[in-house]
Design an enzyme around this catalytic site. Structure first.
Site, short mmCIF file in Angstrom:
data_model
loop_
_atom_site.label_atom_id
_atom_site.label_comp_id
_atom_site.label_asym_id
_atom_site.label_seq_id
_atom_site.Cartn_x
_atom_site.Cartn_y
_atom_site.Cartn_z
N GLU A 342 6.55 -6.07 4.49
CA GLU A 342 5.33 -6.59 5.12
C GLU A 342 5.58 -7.48 6.34
OE1 GLU A 342 2.47 -6.85 1.21
OE2 GLU A 342 3.89 -8.48 1.50
C1 TNX Z 1 3.10 -7.29 -2.16
S1 TNX Z 1 5.56 -6.01 -3.08
C2 TNX Z 1 4.20 -8.04 -1.81
C3 TNX Z 1 4.28 -9.45 -2.25
C4 TNX Z 1 3.05 -9.87 -3.02
C5 TNX Z 1 2.64 -8.76 -3.94
C6 TNX Z 1 1.48 -9.12 -4.82
C7 TNX Z 1 6.09 -6.62 -1.85
C8 TNX Z 1 7.37 -6.17 -1.43
N1 TNX Z 1 5.32 -7.54 -1.22
O1 TNX Z 1 4.49 -10.29 -1.15
O2 TNX Z 1 3.36 -11.01 -3.75
O3 TNX Z 1 2.28 -7.65 -3.16
O4 TNX Z 1 1.22 -8.12 -5.74
#
Ligand code: TNX
Length: 538
Positions: A342
């Site tokens: 992300e």
């Molecule tokens: C996505 S999964 C994220 C996290 C969040 C999570 C909450 C991932 C690699 N990144 O930063 O905590 O969703 O479900």
């Protein structure tokens, strides 16, 4: 009919009813340990079980012996003895000179003949007067004693002998894991969890043969591990958490203690420093790291994707080098997780540039890089590992690059997804994950990842909505037990109807460990026979 007579009749009727009630009481189920090895609710299900319908009488005349030397077998024997002491309050000596009070032995044996092809394989031969656990390595023996712990009934069979006996059903178990990597992740960044909490989680996971705990040690809301060359990371970046509570961090000594405690259970700790996104806490501590053009401030919310390192500054890589070096030096396992998810405000070409460079730093310190599935867009080495959480396209790209994949699809394996719309904790952006959804899928067939590219399965627990161990346990249990079975047991041995009965039978263990599991209505917890068979008194 006098009033007196009526009173007497009523009295007699009440007496008769009381007697009948007592008789019924007598006929109530008396817990009687089974002698059928195939009926014990083992979790995860072993590869092969052959019952011989008799029992080994575990009692005060039982002793444990192990292979000697510095192979680790003796420690495994002592671990078993300690755990049985806390389960049934029986002191079982380990490797003490034979005395004539020893009538039955548990022998934990190093044996090269266990040809099951993995270091964690073991065989258990349970006879009436001996239990022999064979394993190539102490790691295999450690997995084997988890099975043995589950075979010992919770209560003794007091009715049949003068002294207490815990009958262990006889037969043979041959076992070996389906996947080498069986993990859970704990996000200690969004909310901090103490060393004690982490140890409790490790101990519970190891009972179910999970062998990896991935610690998400940094994020926008907090930096949780001491870096001696960059002290403000914890002084500033560790000072808060989601919701504005005090946060916290592990000193390097704390972290070493977690690594040691895990290693004692043959569990690998994987440290994650999430970058170049999810880095607000680091950038607040050292603003030169920041690349999003804004003045960083401490963040206590739950949004994602707004932070990034400045990927074009040499000083950023000097910083990353120090962080990877210090953490790698106190991490005994072979992996370092760089996050990489992300990074919405990092330009694609900058992201690729960053991941390429950080991969080299991780390799310089002798570790294998793991990154969330996005990292596959960089020029990654085939020795690095892709952690598939969201994009099938990225997972396939990783396969094309020859990489191994860890399977953690958010829709199936995220422990922070709520069970249903009534759940007290959790998110549901990916899905609601009730206990059956968590179990009824096949990592082997999820997407089109060739089996030889699947390193294993991991169930991540993100902590935006949980802030203490009770809440952690509510989301993790019982689902994490299902993930242990999805990664340990072969597909042929996995069946929801059979699993849900074995899951109900975990209640006495979970209760004894004071685990605040979610009592899913899909599981008939009350009907559980707790590994005991009914005996009819007639
Ligand atoms: C996505 S999964 C994220 C996290 C969040 C999570 C909450 C991932 C690699 N990144 O930063 O905590 O969703 O479900």
């Amino acid at each position: 009919m006098t009033k007196n007579f009526l009173t007497r009749c009523l009295f007699l009727l009440a007496l008769a009813m009381a007697v009948i009630a007592c008789q019924k009481e007598e006929k109530k189920r008396i817990p009687m340990p089974t002698t059928d090895l195939s009926k014990v609710s083992l979790m995860p299900k072993p590869l092969k079980t052959v019952p011989t319908h008799s029992a080994f009488a575990l009692d005060q005349f039982t002793a444990i012996y192990t292979a000697k030397g510095d192979t680790g077998f003796e420690q495994v024997g002592k671990f078993l003895s300690k755990k049985l002491k806390s389960k049934i309050d029986l002191e079982i000596p380990v490797n003490q000179a034979t005395s004539n009070t020893v009538e039955r032995i548990i022998y934990i044996n190093q044996s090269d003949s266990v040809k099951l092809g993995t270091p964690e394989a073991y065989q258990l031969y349970i006879n009436q007067d001996s239990i022999i656990l064979n394993a190539n390595t102490a790691e295999g023996a450690f997995r084997g004693i988890q099975t043995l712990r589950q075979l010992v009934p919770e209560t003794s069979n007091d009715t049949l002998a003068e002294q207490s006996i815990w009958p262990v059903p006889t037969g043979k178990i041959t076992d070996s894991p389906n996947f080498a990597y069986r993990g859970s992740m704990l996000d200690v960044a969004r909310h901090f969890f103490s060393v004690e909490d982490v140890k409790k989680y490790i101990d519970l996971l190891s009972y179910y043969k999970i062998n990896v705990l991935h610690l998400h040690l940094s994020d926008d809301q907090g930096w949780r591990i001491e870096i001696k060359s960059w002290p403000k990371l914890t002084e500033v970046g560790g000072s808060t958490e989601v919701g504005g509570e005090a946060g916290g961090f592990y000193t390097q000594e704390d972290y070493k203690e977690i690594v040691r405690y895990a290693a004692e259970r043959y569990m690998t700790i994987i440290p994650e420093i999430d970058m170049p996104g999810h880095t607000n806490a680091a950038s607040v501590s050292y603003p030169f790291l920041n690349g999003n053009g804004k003045m960083p401030k401490l963040y206590e919310g739950t949004h994602v994707g707004f932070s990034t390192f400045d990927t074009r500054k040499d000083t950023v890589y000097a910083f990353v080098d120090d962080v990877v070096r210090e953490i790698s030096a106190i991490t005994s396992g072979p992996y370092f997780h760089i996050g990489g998810d992300e990074s919405h405000v990092t330009k694609k070409k900058d992201y690729i540039y960053f991941v390429n460079k950080v991969e080299k730093i991780v390799q310089k310190y002798g570790k294998r890089m793991i990154g969330w599935d996005e990292v596959a867009i960089a020029d990654i080495d085939s020795t690095s590992i892709s952690h598939w959480w969201s994009s099938e396209k990225n997972a396939k790209k990783a396969v094309e690059k020859g990489m191994q994949i860890i399977i953690s699809p958010a829709k199936k394996a995220y422990l922070d997804m709520s069970y249903d719309s009534l759940s007290k904790h959790g998110l549901h952006w990916a899905a609601y994950i009730p206990v059956d959804t968590a179990y009824v899928w096949s990592p082997e067939e999820y997407g089109e990842i060739p089996l030889e590219h699947i390193l294993g399965v991991e169930a991540p627990l993100w902590s935006e909505t949980i802030s203490n161990i009770d809440e952690l346990e509510y989301l993790a249990f019982p689902r994490v037990i299902g993930y242990s079975e999805l990664s340990w047991s072969i597909p042929k041995n996995r069946d929801w109807e059979d699993y849900k009965i074995r899951l109900a039978d975990q209640a006495p263990f979970l209760d004894r460990m004071n685990v605040k599991y979610y009592p899913s209505p899909l599981i008939d917890w009350k009907k559980s026979k707790f590994s005991y068979e009914k005996i009819d008194k007639d």
